[in-house]
Scaffold this active site. Structure first.
Site, PDB file in Angstrom:
ATOM      1  N   GLU A 116       0.895  -1.213   0.079  1.00 33.04           N
ATOM      2  CA  GLU A 116       0.205  -0.015   0.009  1.00 33.04           C
ATOM      3  C   GLU A 116       0.855   1.318   0.004  1.00 33.04           C
ATOM      4  OE1 GLU A 116      -0.651  -2.644   1.576  1.00 33.04           O
ATOM      5  OE2 GLU A 116      -2.810  -3.174   0.850  1.00 33.04           O
ATOM      6  N   HIS A 157     -10.994  -5.580   9.811  1.00 31.31           N
ATOM      7  CA  HIS A 157     -11.376  -5.409   8.623  1.00 31.31           C
ATOM      8  C   HIS A 157     -12.651  -4.572   8.511  1.00 31.31           C
ATOM      9  CE1 HIS A 157      -8.696  -8.640   6.638  1.00 31.31           C
ATOM     10  NE2 HIS A 157      -7.981  -7.684   7.016  1.00 31.31           N
TER      11      HIS A 157
END
Lengths: 325, 418
Positions: A57, A126
């Protein structure tokens, strides 16, 4: 049309119009995106403009910054906001600051798209809502897209401006059916009054906007007043005046967000609105947020940890009865 | 054994899936774990395997169709020798509607239960900022009124406004305002008067045609529910005229009493008028139980006079009086209201010539009685066709009618009543 198709349409139109618009991220190309937002774009624009990246990322955002310095208009996708934490150095230290630190010589037309929020049983790591973090970084614009209309116009707007935008979506909205309502002169900097009323102003965005709309008929029936529902398209900058004008009319403010309540972005909304409306208020503002817990995996506990239409209705009714509505 | 493949939930957010392609055709043998169909979810295209081996005997979803999670999409016969491949039903193909079909979603109003919430209480002098601002504008001293108990603590904007505008009204005018739930502010702004009297408000109400809010009573709510059930009864009517002029006058015995007795006796010879339909059976009761419509204030009750066949006129009159008293005092019990198979409604005392009545649920019929004119009274019978057919009903009505001219029978009743 689905929410995700509105995003796809926005990307497609911007890529068609401007060759410098490129997409990068994990599985955005051949696979069509984890939530299928970029479906079909790889086939149409090829691997040079729709770029599959490694699972890294920080590099995705860093690469996007480099591309922007080089003259492209990258739209980076981070699979979910939870993974953006790995990219925080690039987002906070570079993306947000380069324009300022270069004395305005370098502009960064970068969009970082990502979904946030509680879906269904994705567990604590998440399921986060992190808008508060991005909204607190000067140099970033933070847009939120609650429906197909703001997804479509908001994303096009984000791609078109020269400043970096964090574009937040919600995991549970991708597969929702909705239509793009035609809007002339759309600006994300203007909050949208989605329902008019004169008794209570309710502000929300993303999935909580839909849950609020579901709660409103019950609230109106129980309290005997009408609710004005405001949907935000941008949380930084925040359209304080639309909300404040509404509160001057209704004299009651409720803010609904999914994030945990301590240090919530909802606090910022409430404070900024009170600054303008303190002497007009007829009750202390009500904040409805998630609980201060890591999101539980168990579905029942998960639902207990965030606002639901039932909880929103109950909270507002209780608050209304307590404060003489 | 048949094993059904259902649309699985393949992702956490999936509510429905689109059938992309059937990988197996009808009649194909499928191994356990072998993919049968490709399904597109909100995230990706995935293969759905069969969890049992067998022959694919039926396919229940077309390619391109959007199927909700949990719906059956194919049938596998696990004992191949038994497998009979069903012919595929030709479904009209909706070509235009490409892609996503609408999956119907429930859009019910959410229901919540909120426990009793107490208004917050604070010392006198406290008020919301909005209330203080309004009070300052309108020249109201909040604390003074709170000490008198006229304003709540804390005061809210609405309270201050109401107080301010209430000054324009006299006491009686305010009472009217309350019954009609009017906004003081609106009335003041509309009438533009310093002192508003009861008459002004009443004029305002007539002028603006404002309805009075009358709640539906619990009894009426129940009556409405029953009337809805009555609508399901297939009904027909029989119109007749009976000679009531011949009935001897006995003190304390009204026409209704006579009618109940004679009706009850007639019912003894016609078992269907003592019957009730319950599913596949009729329940035929030995006694004639007749309910009578009794109006108290604006409400309607249907108390039951029981065992009419075994009672004389005097006893029936007494029963009737007890039931009416109980109805007036709202003391009727469930037992008082149940068990009848036929009803009587009499509007004769209001000079009505004739009318027809709605059968209360659970009864075979009802007799609607008009006013006696020259010794004759018009009666209208309504019957439930599920329980009694026209011929039987005609015989019953004729029998009933004849009893009024049967002198011996009438004399017998008269004698018993003394």
């Amino acid at each position: 049309m689905l929410y995700r198709e509105a995003l796809n349409k926005a990307l497609d139109e911007m890529m068609e119009k401007d060759e410098s618009v490129v997409i990068l991220g994990e599985d955005v190309g051949f696979y069509g995106g984890n939530y299928k937002v970029t479906e079909g774009l790889y086939a149409k624009y090829g691997g040079k403009r729709v770029i599959d990246t490694p699972i890294a990322e920080n590099s995705i955002v860093g690469t996007a910054i480099g591309m922007a310095i080089g003259g492209l208009r990258p739209v980076a996708e981070i699979m979910t906001v939870n993974f953006s934490l790995l990219a925080m150095d690039q987002i906070v230290n570079q993306l947000a600051k380069i324009r300022y630190m270069s004395g305005g010589k370098i502009t960064l037309p970068v969009v970082v798209r990502m979904p946030q929020g509680v879906a269904k049983q994705l567990a604590a790591q998440h399921s986060q809502s992190l808008e508060r973090i991005f909204a607190s970084v000067p140099g970033l614009r933070v847009f939120v897209a609650s429906d197909a209309t703001t997804a479509y116009y908001g994303l096009k707007f984000a791609v078109s401006i020269d400043d970096p935008v964090i574009f937040l979506e919600h995991e549970l909205l991708y597969h929702e059916k909705m239509e793009i309502e035609e809007e002339k002169n759309f600006s994300p900097y203007r909050a949208r009054i989605k329902k008019e009323g004169d008794g209570i102003t309710i502000v929300s965005y993303l999935k909580m906007f839909h849950d609020t709309m579901k709660a409103v008929p019950t609230v109106e029936k129980e309290l005997g007043v009408s609710c004005e529902v405001i949907d935000l398209c941008s949380i930084n900058p925040l359209d304080v005046s639309t909300i404040a004008n509404s509160v001057k009319k209704t004299k009651h403010l409720v803010v609904v967000t999914e994030e945990p309540k301590t240090g919530a972005y909802a606090d910022e909304i409430i404070y900024r609105v009170i600054e303008d409306t303190f002497y007009e208020l007829d009750a202390p503002p009500l904040k409805i947020c998630g609980e201060d817990v890591p999101t539980p995996y168990n579905r029942k506990l998960e639902l207990m940890s965030i606002p639901t239409p039932e909880k929103i209705a109950t909270e507002i009714i209780k608050w209304g009865k307590k404060h003489g509505i | 054994m048949e094993y059904k493949i259902i649309m699985p939930q393949l992702t956490d957010t999936m509510e429905s899936g689109k059938i992309v392609r059937w990988l197996k055709g009808k009649g194909d043998f499928v191994e356990e774990g072998e993919p049968v169909v490709e399904v597109e979810t909100d995230k990706a295209v995935m293969e759905v395997p069969s969890f049992k081996s067998g022959v694919l005997v039926n396919i229940l979803a077309e390619e391109g169709e959007e199927i909700p999670v949990g719906t059956e999409i194919a049938v596998i016969e696990t004992e191949p020798e038994k497998a009979k491949v069903e012919k595929r039903e030709e479904k009209p193909v909706e070509k235009e509607e490409k892609g996503v079909k609408k999956v119907e979603k429930e859009s019910e109003e959410i229901k919540v239960e909120v426990e009793e919430v107490k208004k917050i209480e604070l010392p006198e002098g406290t008020a919301s900022p909005a209330a203080k601002k309004t009070a300052a504008d309108l020249g109201i001293d909040i604390k003074k009124y709170q000490e008198k108990g006229i304003l709540p603590t804390p005061a809210h904007e609405k309270d201050v406004r109401e107080l301010y505008y209430s000054h324009f009204f006299d006491k009686k005018a305010l009472e009217v305002i309350k019954t009609y739930n009017l906004s003081l502010e609106e009335v003041v702004k509309s009438l533009k008067k310093e002192k508003i009297t009861k008459k002004d408000v009443e004029n305002y109400i007539v002028e603006n045609n404002i309805p009075q809010i009358v709640p539906v009573s619990d009894i009426q709510k129940r009556a409405i529910e029953n009337l809805k059930k009555s609508l399901e009864i297939p009904v027909y009517h029989i119109y007749e005229e009976i000679k009531t002029g011949n009935l001897p006058e006995i003190e304390g015995i009204t026409l209704t009493t006579w009618l109940i007795k004679i009706l009850g006796d007639t019912m003894q010879n016609h078992y269907r008028t003592r019957a009730r339909i319950e599913g596949d059976v009729y329940k035929v009761y030995p006694n004639s139980n007749v309910c009578v419509a009794v109006a108290i204030d604006e409400e309607l009750f249907m108390p039951v006079v029981k065992n009419v066949n075994r009672k004389n006129l005097r006893q029936i009159a007494e029963d009737l009086k007890t039931l009416k008293d109980k109805a007036s005092n709202r003391k009727l019990t469930v037992d008082d209201l149940s068990g009848s198979t036929f009803s009587i409604s009499n509007l004769g005392m209001f000079n009505i010539l004739s009318f027809d009545a709605i059968i209360p649920p659970g009864r075979v019929g009802i007799m609607a009685v008009g006013v006696e004119v020259k010794g004759k009274t018009k009666v209208t019978f309504s019957f439930d066709h599920r329980i009694i057919n026209g011929r039987e009903a005609a015989l019953f009505v004729d029998d009933f009618k004849k009893k009024f001219t049967d002198k011996k029978y009438i004399q017998k009743l008269q004698k018993e009543a003394k």
